[in-house]
Write a protein that holds these residues in place. Structure first.
Motif, PDB file in Angstrom:
ATOM      1  N   ALA A  20     -13.943   5.545 -32.312  1.00  0.00           N
ATOM      2  CA  ALA A  20     -14.099   6.807 -33.041  1.00  0.00           C
ATOM      3  C   ALA A  20     -13.178   6.782 -34.256  1.00  0.00           C
ATOM      4  N   ASP A  21     -13.646   7.330 -35.346  1.00  0.00           N
ATOM      5  CA  ASP A  21     -12.948   7.411 -36.634  1.00  0.00           C
ATOM      6  C   ASP A  21     -12.981   6.110 -37.436  1.00  0.00           C
ATOM      7  N   ASP A  22     -13.601   5.044 -36.903  1.00  0.00           N
ATOM      8  CA  ASP A  22     -13.811   3.842 -37.717  1.00  0.00           C
ATOM      9  C   ASP A  22     -14.762   4.197 -38.850  1.00  0.00           C
ATOM     10  N   GLN A  23     -14.506   3.649 -40.012  1.00  0.00           N
ATOM     11  CA  GLN A  23     -15.402   3.819 -41.151  1.00  0.00           C
ATOM     12  C   GLN A  23     -16.199   2.532 -41.298  1.00  0.00           C
ATOM     13  N   ILE A  24     -17.520   2.629 -41.205  1.00  0.00           N
ATOM     14  CA  ILE A  24     -18.364   1.447 -41.353  1.00  0.00           C
ATOM     15  C   ILE A  24     -18.574   1.190 -42.840  1.00  0.00           C
ATOM     16  N   VAL A  25     -18.076   0.067 -43.292  1.00  0.00           N
ATOM     17  CA  VAL A  25     -18.122  -0.312 -44.702  1.00  0.00           C
ATOM     18  C   VAL A  25     -19.393  -1.094 -45.014  1.00  0.00           C
ATOM     19  N   ALA A  26     -19.719  -2.065 -44.128  1.00  0.00           N
ATOM     20  CA  ALA A  26     -20.875  -2.929 -44.363  1.00  0.00           C
ATOM     21  C   ALA A  26     -21.394  -3.484 -43.045  1.00  0.00           C
ATOM     22  N   GLN A  48     -29.923  -8.898 -31.771  1.00  0.00           N
ATOM     23  CA  GLN A  48     -29.438  -9.843 -32.783  1.00  0.00           C
ATOM     24  C   GLN A  48     -28.022  -9.440 -33.176  1.00  0.00           C
ATOM     25  N   ALA A  49     -27.135 -10.412 -33.224  1.00  0.00           N
ATOM     26  CA  ALA A  49     -25.746 -10.147 -33.599  1.00  0.00           C
ATOM     27  C   ALA A  49     -25.658  -9.704 -35.053  1.00  0.00           C
ATOM     28  N   LEU A  50     -24.944  -8.611 -35.283  1.00  0.00           N
ATOM     29  CA  LEU A  50     -24.717  -8.087 -36.624  1.00  0.00           C
ATOM     30  C   LEU A  50     -23.225  -8.136 -36.927  1.00  0.00           C
ATOM     31  N   SER A  51     -22.870  -8.563 -38.115  1.00  0.00           N
ATOM     32  CA  SER A  51     -21.484  -8.561 -38.554  1.00  0.00           C
ATOM     33  C   SER A  51     -21.183  -7.186 -39.141  1.00  0.00           C
ATOM     34  N   VAL A  52     -20.207  -6.498 -38.572  1.00  0.00           N
ATOM     35  CA  VAL A  52     -19.885  -5.134 -38.991  1.00  0.00           C
ATOM     36  C   VAL A  52     -18.463  -5.109 -39.545  1.00  0.00           C
ATOM     37  N   GLN A  53     -18.337  -4.683 -40.794  1.00  0.00           N
ATOM     38  CA  GLN A  53     -17.027  -4.544 -41.410  1.00  0.00           C
ATOM     39  C   GLN A  53     -16.623  -3.079 -41.318  1.00  0.00           C
ATOM     40  N   VAL A  54     -15.460  -2.819 -40.699  1.00  0.00           N
ATOM     41  CA  VAL A  54     -14.988  -1.449 -40.549  1.00  0.00           C
ATOM     42  C   VAL A  54     -13.595  -1.302 -41.142  1.00  0.00           C
ATOM     43  N   LEU A  55     -13.295  -0.082 -41.549  1.00  0.00           N
ATOM     44  CA  LEU A  55     -11.967   0.277 -42.022  1.00  0.00           C
ATOM     45  C   LEU A  55     -11.352   1.165 -40.951  1.00  0.00           C
ATOM     46  N   ARG A  56     -10.233   0.720 -40.391  1.00  0.00           N
ATOM     47  CA  ARG A  56      -9.561   1.450 -39.314  1.00  0.00           C
ATOM     48  C   ARG A  56      -8.093   1.591 -39.675  1.00  0.00           C
ATOM     49  N   GLN A  57      -7.666   2.819 -39.848  1.00  0.00           N
ATOM     50  CA  GLN A  57      -6.268   3.104 -40.170  1.00  0.00           C
ATOM     51  C   GLN A  57      -5.769   2.251 -41.333  1.00  0.00           C
ATOM     52  N   GLY A  58      -6.607   2.157 -42.365  1.00  0.00           N
ATOM     53  CA  GLY A  58      -6.224   1.455 -43.588  1.00  0.00           C
ATOM     54  C   GLY A  58      -6.390  -0.056 -43.548  1.00  0.00           C
ATOM     55  N   GLN A  62     -13.390  -7.126 -38.950  1.00  0.00           N
ATOM     56  CA  GLN A  62     -14.730  -7.695 -38.871  1.00  0.00           C
ATOM     57  C   GLN A  62     -15.098  -7.768 -37.391  1.00  0.00           C
ATOM     58  N   LEU A  63     -16.176  -7.087 -36.994  1.00  0.00           N
ATOM     59  CA  LEU A  63     -16.613  -7.045 -35.604  1.00  0.00           C
ATOM     60  C   LEU A  63     -18.043  -7.552 -35.496  1.00  0.00           C
ATOM     61  N   THR A  64     -18.430  -7.936 -34.298  1.00  0.00           N
ATOM     62  CA  THR A  64     -19.804  -8.373 -34.065  1.00  0.00           C
ATOM     63  C   THR A  64     -20.462  -7.402 -33.098  1.00  0.00           C
ATOM     64  N   LEU A  65     -21.537  -6.779 -33.553  1.00  0.00           N
ATOM     65  CA  LEU A  65     -22.288  -5.809 -32.770  1.00  0.00           C
ATOM     66  C   LEU A  65     -23.652  -6.400 -32.448  1.00  0.00           C
ATOM     67  N   THR A  66     -24.027  -6.391 -31.175  1.00  0.00           N
ATOM     68  CA  THR A  66     -25.351  -6.857 -30.775  1.00  0.00           C
ATOM     69  C   THR A  66     -26.100  -5.682 -30.155  1.00  0.00           C
ATOM     70  N   PRO A  67     -26.964  -5.029 -30.940  1.00  0.00           N
ATOM     71  CA  PRO A  67     -27.727  -3.896 -30.418  1.00  0.00           C
ATOM     72  C   PRO A  67     -28.628  -4.333 -29.281  1.00  0.00           C
ATOM     73  N   ASP A  68     -28.680  -3.555 -28.231  1.00  0.00           N
ATOM     74  CA  ASP A  68     -29.507  -3.860 -27.067  1.00  0.00           C
ATOM     75  C   ASP A  68     -30.673  -2.882 -27.073  1.00  0.00           C
ATOM     76  N   GLU A  69     -31.875  -3.385 -27.245  1.00  0.00           N
ATOM     77  CA  GLU A  69     -33.042  -2.506 -27.334  1.00  0.00           C
ATOM     78  C   GLU A  69     -33.286  -1.732 -26.049  1.00  0.00           C
TER      79      GLU A  69
END
Length: 72
Positions: A20-26, A48-58, A62-69
């Protein structure tokens, strides 16, 4: 950029380390401007694995998110 208000325990976002409070940049190097864009990216890449760039507390993370249908 869009900010997560909450993250469901046991969901794909929590599994990826999003908080919570992470800002999704890309996602996959595509700049995110609003929540609708996040939803579209996730729905169009089930299991499919997605590369997620987040801004957390400044700091940028870089995280990897794999959405599960099959998750609700």
């Amino acid at each position: 950029m869009t900010t997560l208000s909450s993250v469901s325990a046991g969901g794909a976002a929590a599994d990826a380390g999003l908080m919570a409070d992470d800002q999704i940049v890309a996602i996959d190097n595509v700049a995110i401007s609003d929540w609708g864009q996040v939803v579209d990216m996730i729905r169009s890449h089930p299991n499919q694995a997605l590369s997620v760039q987040v801004l957390r507390q400044g700091q940028t993370h870089q995280l990897t998110l794999t959405p599960d249908e099959h998750r609700g």
